[in-house]
Motif scaffolding. Structure first.
Motif, PDB file in Angstrom:
ATOM      1  N   ARG A 301       4.271 -38.575  22.379  1.00 14.93           N
ATOM      2  CA  ARG A 301       3.566 -37.446  21.764  1.00 14.93           C
ATOM      3  C   ARG A 301       2.413 -36.982  22.649  1.00 14.93           C
ATOM      4  NH1 ARG A 301       3.108 -39.152  15.324  1.00 14.93           N
ATOM      5  NH2 ARG A 301       5.360 -39.156  14.898  1.00 14.93           N
ATOM      6  N   SER A 308       2.834 -29.379  26.969  1.00 15.29           N
ATOM      7  CA  SER A 308       3.121 -28.121  26.272  1.00 15.29           C
ATOM      8  C   SER A 308       1.862 -27.286  26.065  1.00 15.29           C
ATOM      9  CB  SER A 308       3.808 -28.394  24.933  1.00 15.29           C
ATOM     10  OG  SER A 308       2.973 -29.129  24.060  1.00 15.29           O
ATOM     11  N   GLU A 373       1.692 -35.675  14.413  1.00 16.47           N
ATOM     12  CA  GLU A 373       2.848 -34.804  14.187  1.00 16.47           C
ATOM     13  C   GLU A 373       3.903 -35.158  15.219  1.00 16.47           C
ATOM     14  OE1 GLU A 373       3.386 -32.597  11.834  1.00 16.47           O
ATOM     15  OE2 GLU A 373       1.493 -31.674  11.182  1.00 16.47           O
ATOM     16  N   ASN A 374       5.178 -34.954  14.866  1.00 16.35           N
ATOM     17  CA  ASN A 374       6.245 -35.331  15.796  1.00 16.35           C
ATOM     18  C   ASN A 374       6.321 -34.367  16.977  1.00 16.35           C
ATOM     19  OD1 ASN A 374       7.901 -33.061  15.074  1.00 16.35           O
ATOM     20  ND2 ASN A 374       8.668 -34.174  13.302  1.00 16.35           N
ATOM     21  N   GLU A 375       7.146 -34.708  17.948  1.00 11.58           N
ATOM     22  CA  GLU A 375       7.196 -33.937  19.195  1.00 11.58           C
ATOM     23  C   GLU A 375       7.623 -32.486  18.971  1.00 11.58           C
ATOM     24  OE1 GLU A 375       9.448 -36.221  22.154  1.00 11.58           O
ATOM     25  OE2 GLU A 375       8.831 -38.019  21.071  1.00 11.58           O
ATOM     26  N   GLN A 376       8.555 -32.268  18.053  1.00 11.26           N
ATOM     27  CA  GLN A 376       8.986 -30.896  17.761  1.00 11.26           C
ATOM     28  C   GLN A 376       7.830 -30.069  17.212  1.00 11.26           C
ATOM     29  OE1 GLN A 376      12.357 -30.693  15.120  1.00 11.26           O
ATOM     30  NE2 GLN A 376      12.119 -28.502  14.747  1.00 11.26           N
ATOM     31  N   ARG A 377       7.046 -30.669  16.323  1.00  9.43           N
ATOM     32  CA  ARG A 377       5.907 -29.955  15.742  1.00  9.43           C
ATOM     33  C   ARG A 377       4.817 -29.719  16.785  1.00  9.43           C
ATOM     34  NH1 ARG A 377       5.569 -27.723  10.757  1.00  9.43           N
ATOM     35  NH2 ARG A 377       3.712 -28.851  10.092  1.00  9.43           N
ATOM     36  N   ARG A 379       5.353 -29.163  19.968  1.00 10.40           N
ATOM     37  CA  ARG A 379       5.819 -28.011  20.769  1.00 10.40           C
ATOM     38  C   ARG A 379       5.667 -26.705  19.989  1.00 10.40           C
ATOM     39  NH1 ARG A 379       9.865 -31.970  22.340  1.00 10.40           N
ATOM     40  NH2 ARG A 379       9.585 -32.502  24.554  1.00 10.40           N
ATOM     41  N   GLN A 380       5.903 -26.756  18.681  1.00 11.39           N
ATOM     42  CA  GLN A 380       5.707 -25.562  17.868  1.00 11.39           C
ATOM     43  C   GLN A 380       4.242 -25.152  17.868  1.00 11.39           C
ATOM     44  OE1 GLN A 380       8.006 -23.501  16.159  1.00 11.39           O
ATOM     45  NE2 GLN A 380       6.125 -22.271  16.141  1.00 11.39           N
TER      46      GLN A 380
END
Length: 391
Positions: A301, A308, A373-377, A379-380
């Motif tokens: 993370r 990012s 927060e997870n990696e997808q979040r 990046r969002q």
């Protein structure tokens, strides 16, 4: 009637309140807030720990009052942890106590050792309880600038030289919340030598000892020969084993300080629910691969956040430890200060962070980002940020 009580008057306005209010309003309006604000681990507690809790709670004998200093098995497990991890011998009877999280332990030790008007040295920026626990106890807290950490000991010496009355205790927290800074054993050695020469107690908060990414594992101040003469150290299962709501922490070290904390706690509580202490014992004595796995998650993370957010236009130093990034406010927004910058991120990017001012005035040029927060979040969040930072 008195307008405000004495101890309440000593507490400044809660810096995080404005951002928390905006966050609640955004969620009420069904905004998908990506929340990096509170350091509240989102990882599941390892199954073997939960299983031990379930097993223990089925025994009716565990439903009675516990003991405020912690069950003997848990104190022995803590002693074993210090021996394995740091090579430090801890007497579970006279040098260890179980607390309701390290936060409660720090606050109650402040009550135990502080008289109104005492001077306490506290890093700035720092985790709020480090200063406010002593403020509530009636002490005068003198801030010691933490940035950069290389100057910290010189600042401690200056504070001791010019403080009246002479300081009674120094608070340390490495790996640091919020700055994520780490120190080595040589640093601790210098601090211990100075504290012994000044008759100064050291209260070390080592809550993030197992969340590290680069270099060697963070040391304990108790590894320094003679440290127990002046130092007590607080640790916790909250971050190490993803057990924040279980409220189990520890204090180990100087016998006089442990005895003082033990006596105060004996009047205030009966200790944590026994099955939780049994489960915490299983955490310390059981397999430790879960700790390495959690560390790997936080490292991924961290790397995603740094990479990012840089592409979005925000350069953030890579934290070597903890579950936080201490992020300098981008130069063109620096005039806003941390509270207004955090409010802007929430309003315009649906991104919640903690304003650095909440950790002391020297933190106002920063915000703290928790890796919860997870990696997808993550990046969002970077995608949300990009148009805001590019204005």
């Amino acid at each position: 009637m008195q307008e405000e009580f004495y101890r309440i008057r000593r507490l400044p306005p809660y810096v995080f309140a404005e951002v928390d209010k905006l966050k609640a309003a955004a969620r009420a309006a069904r905004v998908d807030v990506i929340d990096f604000g509170m350091g509240n681990p989102d990882l599941a507690t390892p199954p073997h720990i939960v299983d031990k809790l379930t097993e223990a709670v089925k025994n009716p004998k565990t439903h009675r009052y516990s003991t405020s200093r912690g069950i003997p098995g848990l104190r022995r497990a803590l002693s074993g942890y210090y021996e394995r991890r740091f090579g430090v011998s801890v007497d579970p009877e006279r040098e260890a106590i179980v607390t309701l999280g390290s936060k409660e332990g720090l606050a109650n030790l402040a009550q135990a050792i502080t008289a109104p008007g005492d001077t306490i040295l506290c890093p700035n920026p720092s985790y709020p309880i480090h200063a406010f626990g002593f403020m509530v106890a009636g002490a005068s807290v003198r801030s010691v600038p933490l940035l950069p950490v290389e100057n910290f000991l010189a600042e401690v010496e200056k504070a001791c030289r010019y403080s009246v009355p002479k300081p009674t205790a120094l608070i340390l927290n490495f790996p640091s919340n919020p700055t994520a800074r780490v120190v080595d054993l040589d640093f601790y050695g210098q601090v211990v030598d100075y504290a012994r020469s000044q008759g100064l107690y050291i209260l070390s908060d080592l809550a993030y000892s197992e969340i590290y990414f680069d270099g060697n594992p963070p040391p304990s101040i108790l590894q320094v020969p003679g440290a127990k003469d002046v130092a007590v150290e607080f640790t916790s299962v909250s971050k190490t084993y993803s057990m924040p709501g279980w409220r189990i922490g520890f204090a180990v070290g100087n016998r006089e300080l442990i005895a003082a904390l033990t006596r105060v706690k004996s009047y205030l509580d009966y200790g944590a629910f026994t099955p939780i202490q049994v489960a915490a014992t299983a955490a310390l004595n059981g397999p430790q691969d879960c700790v390495a796995e959690a560390r790997a998650v936080y490292k991924r993370r961290r790397d995603v956040l740094v990479e990012s957010f840089a592409r979005a236009g925000w350069e953030i130093p890579s934290p070597p430890a903890t579950m936080f990034a201490w992020a300098p406010i981008p130069e063109r927004f620096a005039h806003m200060g941390s509270v207004d910058f955090a409010k802007m991120l929430l309003n315009e990017a649906a991104l919640a962070v903690s304003p650095g001012l909440g950790f002391g005035e020297y933190g106002d040029g920063y915000v703290r980002i928790a890796l919860v927060e997870n990696e997808q979040r993550i990046r969002q969040a970077a995608r949300n940020l990009k148009p805001v930072l590019a204005r």
